[in-house]
Motif scaffolding. Structure first.
Motif, PDB file in Angstrom:
ATOM      1  N   ARG A 194      39.694  44.589  31.990  1.00 21.34           N
ATOM      2  CA  ARG A 194      40.190  44.437  30.613  1.00 21.34           C
ATOM      3  C   ARG A 194      41.317  43.418  30.525  1.00 21.34           C
ATOM      4  N   ASN A 195      42.094  43.279  31.610  1.00 21.67           N
ATOM      5  CA  ASN A 195      43.334  42.499  31.529  1.00 21.67           C
ATOM      6  C   ASN A 195      43.454  41.383  32.545  1.00 21.67           C
ATOM      7  N   TYR A 196      42.347  41.038  33.225  1.00 21.26           N
ATOM      8  CA  TYR A 196      42.421  40.041  34.295  1.00 21.26           C
ATOM      9  C   TYR A 196      42.939  38.688  33.810  1.00 21.26           C
ATOM     10  N   ASN A 197      42.753  38.380  32.517  1.00 21.83           N
ATOM     11  CA  ASN A 197      43.171  37.087  31.985  1.00 21.83           C
ATOM     12  C   ASN A 197      44.585  37.111  31.420  1.00 21.83           C
ATOM     13  N   THR A 198      45.334  38.162  31.741  1.00 20.19           N
ATOM     14  CA  THR A 198      46.746  38.269  31.352  1.00 20.19           C
ATOM     15  C   THR A 198      47.597  38.250  32.622  1.00 20.19           C
ATOM     16  N   PRO A 199      48.917  38.166  32.485  1.00 18.84           N
ATOM     17  CA  PRO A 199      49.786  38.173  33.678  1.00 18.84           C
ATOM     18  C   PRO A 199      49.844  39.557  34.329  1.00 18.84           C
ATOM     19  N   ILE A 200      48.707  40.049  34.763  1.00 20.74           N
ATOM     20  CA  ILE A 200      48.594  41.379  35.346  1.00 20.74           C
ATOM     21  C   ILE A 200      49.189  41.385  36.751  1.00 20.74           C
ATOM     22  N   LYS A 244      44.610  42.394  44.560  1.00 24.06           N
ATOM     23  CA  LYS A 244      45.007  41.017  44.225  1.00 24.06           C
ATOM     24  C   LYS A 244      43.845  40.062  44.409  1.00 24.06           C
ATOM     25  N   GLN A 245      43.130  40.183  45.525  1.00 25.01           N
ATOM     26  CA  GLN A 245      41.997  39.296  45.768  1.00 25.01           C
ATOM     27  C   GLN A 245      40.875  39.560  44.782  1.00 25.01           C
ATOM     28  N   TYR A 246      40.710  40.820  44.384  1.00 26.42           N
ATOM     29  CA  TYR A 246      39.680  41.154  43.396  1.00 26.42           C
ATOM     30  C   TYR A 246      39.974  40.448  42.079  1.00 26.42           C
ATOM     31  N   VAL A 247      41.241  40.440  41.664  1.00 23.98           N
ATOM     32  CA  VAL A 247      41.626  39.752  40.424  1.00 23.98           C
ATOM     33  C   VAL A 247      41.326  38.262  40.531  1.00 23.98           C
ATOM     34  N   ILE A 248      41.683  37.659  41.666  1.00 25.11           N
ATOM     35  CA  ILE A 248      41.434  36.230  41.861  1.00 25.11           C
ATOM     36  C   ILE A 248      39.936  35.946  41.819  1.00 25.11           C
ATOM     37  N   ASN A 249      39.155  36.766  42.527  1.00 21.45           N
ATOM     38  CA  ASN A 249      37.699  36.567  42.545  1.00 21.45           C
ATOM     39  C   ASN A 249      37.104  36.683  41.144  1.00 21.45           C
ATOM     40  N   LEU A 250      37.605  37.648  40.372  1.00 24.74           N
ATOM     41  CA  LEU A 250      37.106  37.855  39.014  1.00 24.74           C
ATOM     42  C   LEU A 250      37.422  36.644  38.142  1.00 24.74           C
ATOM     43  N   ARG A 251      38.629  36.119  38.264  1.00 27.62           N
ATOM     44  CA  ARG A 251      39.023  34.934  37.490  1.00 27.62           C
ATOM     45  C   ARG A 251      38.163  33.728  37.860  1.00 27.62           C
ATOM     46  N   ILE A 252      37.900  33.557  39.150  1.00 29.99           N
ATOM     47  CA  ILE A 252      37.081  32.428  39.591  1.00 29.99           C
ATOM     48  C   ILE A 252      35.654  32.563  39.070  1.00 29.99           C
ATOM     49  N   ILE A 311      38.656  21.895  31.475  1.00 27.52           N
ATOM     50  CA  ILE A 311      38.996  22.675  32.656  1.00 27.52           C
ATOM     51  C   ILE A 311      40.378  23.297  32.525  1.00 27.52           C
ATOM     52  N   GLU A 312      41.322  22.572  31.957  1.00 28.06           N
ATOM     53  CA  GLU A 312      42.673  23.121  31.780  1.00 28.06           C
ATOM     54  C   GLU A 312      42.646  24.319  30.837  1.00 28.06           C
ATOM     55  N   PHE A 313      41.799  24.258  29.811  1.00 29.46           N
ATOM     56  CA  PHE A 313      41.672  25.371  28.875  1.00 29.46           C
ATOM     57  C   PHE A 313      41.061  26.579  29.575  1.00 29.46           C
ATOM     58  N   ILE A 314      40.040  26.347  30.377  1.00 30.10           N
ATOM     59  CA  ILE A 314      39.400  27.432  31.116  1.00 30.10           C
ATOM     60  C   ILE A 314      40.384  28.075  32.080  1.00 30.10           C
ATOM     61  N   SER A 315      41.176  27.251  32.740  1.00 25.98           N
ATOM     62  CA  SER A 315      42.186  27.764  33.670  1.00 25.98           C
ATOM     63  C   SER A 315      43.091  28.779  32.996  1.00 25.98           C
ATOM     64  N   SER A 316      43.565  28.437  31.809  1.00 25.87           N
ATOM     65  CA  SER A 316      44.451  29.337  31.064  1.00 25.87           C
ATOM     66  C   SER A 316      43.685  30.544  30.542  1.00 25.87           C
ATOM     67  N   GLU A 317      42.453  30.339  30.077  1.00 27.65           N
ATOM     68  CA  GLU A 317      41.680  31.417  29.471  1.00 27.65           C
ATOM     69  C   GLU A 317      41.358  32.532  30.463  1.00 27.65           C
ATOM     70  N   VAL A 318      41.165  32.185  31.728  1.00 27.95           N
ATOM     71  CA  VAL A 318      40.833  33.214  32.719  1.00 27.95           C
ATOM     72  C   VAL A 318      42.059  33.802  33.401  1.00 27.95           C
ATOM     73  N   PHE A 370      44.977  32.070  34.883  1.00 30.79           N
ATOM     74  CA  PHE A 370      45.834  31.348  35.819  1.00 30.79           C
ATOM     75  C   PHE A 370      47.030  30.776  35.071  1.00 30.79           C
ATOM     76  N   THR A 371      48.196  30.859  35.684  1.00 24.78           N
ATOM     77  CA  THR A 371      49.424  30.420  35.016  1.00 24.78           C
ATOM     78  C   THR A 371      49.614  28.917  35.072  1.00 24.78           C
ATOM     79  N   SER A 372      48.870  28.228  35.932  1.00 27.41           N
ATOM     80  CA  SER A 372      48.964  26.768  36.009  1.00 27.41           C
ATOM     81  C   SER A 372      47.636  26.196  36.475  1.00 27.41           C
TER      82      SER A 372
END
Length: 277
Positions: free
Chosen positions: A186-192, A221-229, A243-250, A252-254
């Motif tokens: 539910r929250n993987y795309n936030t600063p969780i 932590k790795q699960y969150v990263i894998n989900l974002r990728i 790509i920069e928009f996608i980075s933020s949408e999933v 990633f802070t940068s």
């Protein structure tokens, strides 16, 4: 983007009682399995769905979730109509995957939910919108989001009204891990943070990490990263978003962090991966 935008949906079908035998007063039993997952809304009529030791009576307002590969059958006992969405769970957006977690713990079962009249109308409108969007020959990037939202709405209605399996496990550790998985999806795309998740479940971060890793196979932590990728790959494949928009949408802070994790996971940059597919 037409072909790619269809994404997780393989087909959408409206059905009527073509197997119904008016003279005999009963339907023909149809038994089969398929490689895709299915979510079916019964709009009118009655019948039965069966699989293994299950035999579920269904009527107007029932949603049936059928996992891929499950050999199942159905029979119409009163002329029915409905709408079926065939999809691939592996390609479902991360926003909605958590709604399947309980069901796919037991992939050899049918799952059902009964909607009241208000929820049934809501589900039908959402599926109709999904159907129309899926059939559009020309659509922009936002079509994918509209389809996702419509599909997620139906899944939320299913989740809220789902009929629990009588043999559902209630093991404490397993329940905690399931709740953590839902929270992550539910929250993987936030600063969780794993620390905050652990605190909400009255656990230390180290204990949560241990329970989660034993159950899932990777750290939280790795699960969150894998989900974002994985969600970034989905958006790269199915939309033309920057790509920069996608980075933020999933989540990633940068962009640099996104590029670093993407290359580490996939072996090439996001732009190279998009060009390849």
């Amino acid at each position: 983007m037409f072909g790619m935008a269809k994404g997780f949906i393989t087909s959408i079908e409206r059905f009527k009682p073509h197997t119904f035998q008016a003279e005999q007063g009963e339907g023909l039993f149809m038994s089969h399995s398929h490689e895709y997952d299915e979510l079916t809304l019964i709009l009118h009529g009655e019948g039965y769905y069966s699989a293994n030791d299950q035999n579920i009576k269904v009527s107007a307002g029932d949603l049936i979730l059928i996992p891929s590969g499950l050999h199942h059958g159905f029979v119409c006992t009163e002329p029915w109509a409905g709408l079926s969405v065939h999809f691939l769970y592996a390609k479902v957006p991360a926003y909605t995957q958590y709604l399947f977690l309980n069901a796919y713990q037991k992939p050899h079962r049918l799952w059902s939910a009964h909607l009241d009249e208000g929820d049934r109308q809501w589900a039908e409108m959402s599926l109709t919108r999904l159907e129309r969007e899926w059939h559009f020959e020309e659509r922009g990037d936002y079509s994918y989001d509209l389809m996702r939202i419509a599909f997620e709405t139906v899944l939320l209605l299913f989740h809220r009204n789902a009929i629990a399996a009588p043999d559902a496990e209630t093991n404490g550790d397993k329940r905690i891990v399931q709740e953590v998985l839902k929270e992550i999806h539910r929250n993987y795309n936030t600063p969780i943070t794993i620390h905050d998740i652990a605190a909400r479940h009255y656990l230390s971060e180290s204990i949560l990490r241990k329970k989660f890793s034993e159950a899932v196979g990777v750290s939280p932590k790795q699960y969150v990263i894998n989900l974002r990728i994985e969600e970034a790959k989905r958006l790269l494949r199915q939309t033309g978003k920057a790509i920069e928009f996608i980075s933020s949408e999933v989540g990633f802070t940068s962009s640099s962090r996104f590029y670093e994790q993407f290359v580490k996971s996939v072996g090439i940059t996001p732009l190279e991966w998009r060009k390849q597919i």
